[in-house]
Design a protein around this motif. Structure first.
Motif, PDB file in Angstrom:
ATOM      1  N   MET A 205      43.355   2.765  28.141  1.00  0.00           N
ATOM      2  CA  MET A 205      44.575   1.999  28.399  1.00  0.00           C
ATOM      3  C   MET A 205      45.698   2.896  28.892  1.00  0.00           C
ATOM      4  N   ASN A 206      45.858   4.072  28.289  1.00  0.00           N
ATOM      5  CA  ASN A 206      46.880   5.004  28.765  1.00  0.00           C
ATOM      6  C   ASN A 206      46.517   5.578  30.127  1.00  0.00           C
ATOM      7  N   LEU A 207      45.227   5.798  30.355  1.00  0.00           N
ATOM      8  CA  LEU A 207      44.800   6.288  31.661  1.00  0.00           C
ATOM      9  C   LEU A 207      45.152   5.267  32.737  1.00  0.00           C
ATOM     10  N   LEU A 208      44.923   3.985  32.457  1.00  0.00           N
ATOM     11  CA  LEU A 208      45.279   2.930  33.409  1.00  0.00           C
ATOM     12  C   LEU A 208      46.789   2.884  33.622  1.00  0.00           C
ATOM     13  N   LEU A 209      47.568   3.086  32.556  1.00  0.00           N
ATOM     14  CA  LEU A 209      49.030   3.082  32.648  1.00  0.00           C
ATOM     15  C   LEU A 209      49.525   4.094  33.679  1.00  0.00           C
TER      16      LEU A 209
END
Length: 325
Positions: A205-209
């Motif tokens: 999720m943070n990578l996508l952010l």
């Protein structure tokens, strides 16, 4: 409590299936049936939605703790992954302009094959011999589904030498779909290499952010140059039919929820369960797409796709056994 947890997991899986299949079918409808022939701009809309909704989910809703980029090197690693991610999504969307969802999913199921190849080329990582054997039906099934006369035809893709086992076969769409599948596999391998250090690790999720805004920076100039006048065309289309904006908003929102539900299903089950469910999801997507779009599917094509799905299931089982040893 156990019953509540079971229903929650079923709800997550249902949401993941719905968003995943929904965005796939809406992409096909917009790019092929509706006539919105701008795959780069469509991907840009997806990434803008992922940027906004990722920020809302992490900063406001606290779905996962916020992780920060710690160095310039880590930023460049994420940028490289983002560029490959853009390539995979754009080429995948382009392929949907020319290929039915059923054939698109058959080719997409060969991702394990490309992952194994890239893992070996880039890390010299060898799998157990049984794992490589299970890749044979994965690739053979796509060769049969595409209607190629031989392995040589599949390798060289001679426009004069294939049998049309798949009634809706399109050479350019086929090449784009292969490129999208290979790019997804390359991203998976590179992500494991580039973000393996403890200081570089980010959850999905943070990578996508962080990846989504970088992807927008890549896609915006590409859309303006390669799909000239797309914004003006969109405005003109919206004046004639406001539903195009509704389709884009729903489609872009679903693109984010695919990633969100993917993460939540993995968190509440396991990566292996997700892989098995993904195999079944491909089959469900094929059936639904045939019912909705009525695209012709030959017996040969269905046999090839079934062989590919069975190969992927065997591959998952072989990987599970090799890790258990």
């Amino acid at each position: 409590m156990a019953s509540t947890g079971r229903f929650y997991t079923i709800g997550l899986v249902t949401s993941w299936y719905s968003s995943n299949i929904g965005v796939l079918l809406l992409n096909k409808y917009l790019l092929s049936n509706y006539g919105f022939k701008y795959p780069i701009f469509l991907t840009l809309c997806h990434m803008m939605s992922c940027s906004l909704l990722s920020y809302v989910a992490i900063s406001w809703m606290k779905v996962v703790p916020m992780q920060t980029i710690r160095s310039r090197v880590q930023f460049f690693k994420i940028s490289a992954l983002s560029l490959i991610f853009c390539g995979s999504v754009v080429t995948g969307n382009i392929s949907l302009k020319y290929l039915p969802v059923s054939f698109n999913q058959a080719i997409g199921a060969t991702t394990p094959f490309f992952t194994a190849v890239f893992a070996y080329l880039m890390t010299r990582k060898r799998e157990a011999w049984l794992t490589y054997v299970t890749l044979i039906p994965v690739v053979t099934g796509v060769i049969i589904a595409s209607g190629c006369e031989s392995i040589a035809d599949f390798a060289f893709i001679s426009v004069f030498q294939w049998l049309k086992g798949e009634p809706s076969f399109h050479l350019f769409g086929f090449i784009m779909c292969i490129g999208a599948t290979a790019a997804r596999a390359l991203k998976t391998v590179l992500q494991g290499i580039l973000l393996s250090a403890d200081g570089d690790k980010l959850n999905s999720m943070n990578l996508l952010l962080y990846m989504a805004p970088i992807a927008c920076a890549f896609l915006l100039p590409a859309a303006l140059v390669m799909e000239e006048g797309v914004i003006g065309i969109l405005i003109a289309l919206a004046r004639d039919d406001w539903k195009v904006l509704f389709y884009l908003i729903v489609n872009s929102s679903l693109a984010y929820f695919v990633n969100l539900t993917n993460f939540l299903v993995t968190k509440h089950t396991s990566a292996l369960t997700l892989q098995v469910l993904g195999n079944a999801k491909g089959a469900v997507a094929v059936v639904i797409s045939i019912l909705i779009f009525r695209n012709p599917v030959s017996v040969t094509g269905m046999f090839g796709y079934t062989m590919t799905v069975c190969g992927v299931i065997l591959y998952s089982e072989a990987k599970k056994r090799s890790k258990a040893i």
